[in-house]
Design a protein around this motif. Structure first.
Motif, PDB file in Angstrom:
ATOM      1  N   GLY A   1     120.676  12.947  90.680  1.00  0.00           N
ATOM      2  CA  GLY A   1     120.698  12.819  92.127  1.00  0.00           C
ATOM      3  C   GLY A   1     119.904  11.626  92.621  1.00  0.00           C
ATOM      4  O   GLY A   1     120.275  10.966  93.590  1.00  0.00           O
ATOM      5  N   ARG A   2     118.787  11.349  91.938  1.00  0.00           N
ATOM      6  CA  ARG A   2     117.949  10.187  92.258  1.00  0.00           C
ATOM      7  C   ARG A   2     117.740   9.406  90.969  1.00  0.00           C
ATOM      8  O   ARG A   2     117.571  10.001  89.901  1.00  0.00           O
ATOM      9  CB  ARG A   2     116.591  10.624  92.842  1.00  0.00           C
ATOM     10  CG  ARG A   2     116.713  11.350  94.179  1.00  0.00           C
ATOM     11  CD  ARG A   2     115.371  11.915  94.619  1.00  0.00           C
ATOM     12  NE  ARG A   2     114.413  10.858  94.963  1.00  0.00           N
ATOM     13  CZ  ARG A   2     114.364  10.272  96.161  1.00  0.00           C
ATOM     14  NH1 ARG A   2     115.213  10.630  97.122  1.00  0.00           N
ATOM     15  NH2 ARG A   2     113.468   9.345  96.422  1.00  0.00           N
ATOM     16  N   ALA A   3     117.747   8.086  91.069  1.00  0.00           N
ATOM     17  CA  ALA A   3     117.685   7.252  89.870  1.00  0.00           C
ATOM     18  C   ALA A   3     116.660   6.150  90.034  1.00  0.00           C
ATOM     19  O   ALA A   3     116.589   5.511  91.088  1.00  0.00           O
ATOM     20  CB  ALA A   3     119.048   6.644  89.568  1.00  0.00           C
ATOM     21  N   LEU A   4     115.881   5.925  88.983  1.00  0.00           N
ATOM     22  CA  LEU A   4     115.002   4.760  88.901  1.00  0.00           C
ATOM     23  C   LEU A   4     115.713   3.713  88.054  1.00  0.00           C
ATOM     24  O   LEU A   4     115.889   3.898  86.852  1.00  0.00           O
ATOM     25  CB  LEU A   4     113.658   5.130  88.269  1.00  0.00           C
ATOM     26  CG  LEU A   4     112.714   3.963  87.972  1.00  0.00           C
ATOM     27  CD1 LEU A   4     112.337   3.207  89.244  1.00  0.00           C
ATOM     28  CD2 LEU A   4     111.458   4.456  87.249  1.00  0.00           C
ATOM     29  N   LEU A   5     116.127   2.635  88.687  1.00  0.00           N
ATOM     30  CA  LEU A   5     116.763   1.521  87.996  1.00  0.00           C
ATOM     31  C   LEU A   5     115.689   0.480  87.708  1.00  0.00           C
ATOM     32  O   LEU A   5     115.284  -0.278  88.590  1.00  0.00           O
ATOM     33  CB  LEU A   5     117.887   0.930  88.854  1.00  0.00           C
ATOM     34  CG  LEU A   5     118.580  -0.332  88.328  1.00  0.00           C
ATOM     35  CD1 LEU A   5     119.170  -0.109  86.940  1.00  0.00           C
ATOM     36  CD2 LEU A   5     119.650  -0.808  89.310  1.00  0.00           C
ATOM     37  N   ILE A   6     115.209   0.468  86.460  1.00  0.00           N
ATOM     38  CA  ILE A   6     114.214  -0.517  86.050  1.00  0.00           C
ATOM     39  C   ILE A   6     114.954  -1.791  85.660  1.00  0.00           C
ATOM     40  O   ILE A   6     115.863  -1.761  84.826  1.00  0.00           O
ATOM     41  CB  ILE A   6     113.376   0.004  84.869  1.00  0.00           C
ATOM     42  CG1 ILE A   6     112.567   1.238  85.305  1.00  0.00           C
ATOM     43  CG2 ILE A   6     112.446  -1.083  84.335  1.00  0.00           C
ATOM     44  CD1 ILE A   6     111.760   1.878  84.184  1.00  0.00           C
ATOM     45  N   SER A   7     114.593  -2.899  86.285  1.00  0.00           N
ATOM     46  CA  SER A   7     115.288  -4.158  86.019  1.00  0.00           C
ATOM     47  C   SER A   7     115.233  -4.474  84.527  1.00  0.00           C
ATOM     48  O   SER A   7     114.196  -4.298  83.881  1.00  0.00           O
ATOM     49  CB  SER A   7     114.679  -5.298  86.831  1.00  0.00           C
ATOM     50  OG  SER A   7     113.289  -5.393  86.626  1.00  0.00           O
ATOM     51  N   THR A   8     116.353  -4.933  83.995  1.00  0.00           N
ATOM     52  CA  THR A   8     116.441  -5.151  82.555  1.00  0.00           C
ATOM     53  C   THR A   8     115.788  -6.469  82.159  1.00  0.00           C
ATOM     54  O   THR A   8     115.428  -7.297  83.005  1.00  0.00           O
ATOM     55  CB  THR A   8     117.909  -5.145  82.086  1.00  0.00           C
ATOM     56  OG1 THR A   8     118.533  -6.386  82.466  1.00  0.00           O
ATOM     57  CG2 THR A   8     118.681  -3.968  82.667  1.00  0.00           C
ATOM     58  N   ASP A   9     115.656  -6.673  80.858  1.00  0.00           N
ATOM     59  CA  ASP A   9     115.040  -7.896  80.339  1.00  0.00           C
ATOM     60  C   ASP A   9     116.076  -8.867  79.799  1.00  0.00           C
ATOM     61  O   ASP A   9     115.750  -9.744  78.988  1.00  0.00           O
ATOM     62  CB  ASP A   9     114.022  -7.558  79.248  1.00  0.00           C
ATOM     63  CG  ASP A   9     114.649  -6.796  78.080  1.00  0.00           C
ATOM     64  OD1 ASP A   9     115.868  -6.522  78.123  1.00  0.00           O
ATOM     65  OD2 ASP A   9     113.918  -6.476  77.121  1.00  0.00           O
ATOM     66  N   ALA A  10     117.326  -8.739  80.254  1.00  0.00           N
ATOM     67  CA  ALA A  10     118.428  -9.562  79.726  1.00  0.00           C
ATOM     68  C   ALA A  10     118.414 -10.935  80.383  1.00  0.00           C
ATOM     69  O   ALA A  10     119.201 -11.228  81.293  1.00  0.00           O
ATOM     70  CB  ALA A  10     119.762  -8.862  79.951  1.00  0.00           C
TER      71      ALA A  10
END
Length: 298
Positions: free
Chosen positions: A70-79
């Motif tokens: 329902g809720r998401a933490l989108l941690i920015s990727t290291d790509a």
């Protein structure tokens, strides 16, 4: 307390793992944790976390990986290995989150990611924020300042040489610890807030390199002076010491942003979200004095 699962992406990284610990400590959840390598989170799976494989380069797999959250933490990727890859990953994740039924995205962003920012990764964050806004979902943008933790890698050499060399001029930075960023992220994810929020996540003060050099002199008991050089000279120096050109240019772009005041804003976000004041640069460096100072022969 809601029983709708909370999702943490990039959960095997330093920030993600700490967020998982904090969520478990506060009894939040159920929790879904995604990573490219589920084996890296076996310890959390044993504690009841639903660990799922997610490959941000494979959009078709993401909706299933995010299912039920329902809720998401989108941690920015290291790509950062090729232009456009990280933004494409983020955009795929946002589409998949919406398709999976996620209602609120908490995203780890960057202060002032406007078109005029000299910081080279600002565009990725700006366009990711724009994609989340366009999704129609509620969001919390956590615009994390530079980690104080990075000092543990960069400052021992400055203390040893007596020179803190950068391209920051008189610009100040509101350095924030990774721990305080994790505390803020865990709180933003766990609390059932609605709406759309943009928050700068900072330490308690903005510190210039002159002030940092004076603090290092005090801690080390030896003189450390700040030497500010042009960004291109900083890049040449870092490459000459073995750093790859792209990494050197990235670091120098942050210095250029600092010189322009892009990272100087100070807020009370950490205290409002976590309930405690963020750690100061002085207190962090004092706590890690043994790491910063070379061992003395006895």
């Amino acid at each position: 307390m809601s029983t709708t699962p909370l999702l943490v992406t990039g959960a095997s990284g330093h920030l993600g793992r700490r967020v998982l610990e904090l969520l478990l400590a506060r009894g939040a959840g159920p929790i879904i944790a995604t990573t490219r390598n589920p084996d890296s989170l076996k310890d959390f799976a044993a504690r009841g976390v639903d660990v799922r494989r997610a490959d941000f380069d494979d959009e078709a797999s993401l909706s299933q990986a995010f299912r039920g959250a329902g809720r998401a933490l989108l941690i920015s990727t290291d790509a950062l290995d090729r232009p456009g890859r990280r933004l494409a990953q983020h955009q795929a994740a946002i589409r998949a989150m919406k398709a999976a039924g996620v209602r609120h995205i908490v995203y780890t962003s960057l202060p002032n990611p406007h078109p005029g920012s000299p910081i080279s990764v600002a565009a990725d964050h700006r366009e990711t924020e724009a994609a989340i806004q366009a999704s129609g979902l509620d969001f919390t943008f956590l615009r994390n300042n530079l980690y104080t933790d990075l000092f543990l890698h960069s400052l021992p050499a400055a203390i040893a040489s007596g020179q803190l060399v950068d391209a920051r001029g008189t610009g100040a930075t509101a350095f924030v610890t990774r721990e305080d960023c994790a505390q803020a992220a865990a709180a933003a994810l766990a609390e059932p807030t609605t709406g759309r929020h943009t928050l700068d996540v900072t330490g308690p003060e903005a510190v210039t390199s002159d002030e940092l050099a004076a603090l290092l002199s005090e801690l080390a008991g030896r003189k450390v002076v700040h030497v500010s050089v042009p960004p291109d000279a900083l890049v040449r120096g870092m490459v000459g010491h073995g750093l790859p050109q792209p990494a050197a240019e990235l670091y120098a772009s942050f210095d250029a942003g600092i010189q322009k005041g892009e990272l100087a804003t100070v807020t009370d976000t950490v205290k409002r979200l976590s309930g405690h004041a963020p750690q100061s640069v002085r207190d962090f460096l004092t706590a890690h004095r043994a790491v910063l100072l070379p061992a003395r022969n006895t």
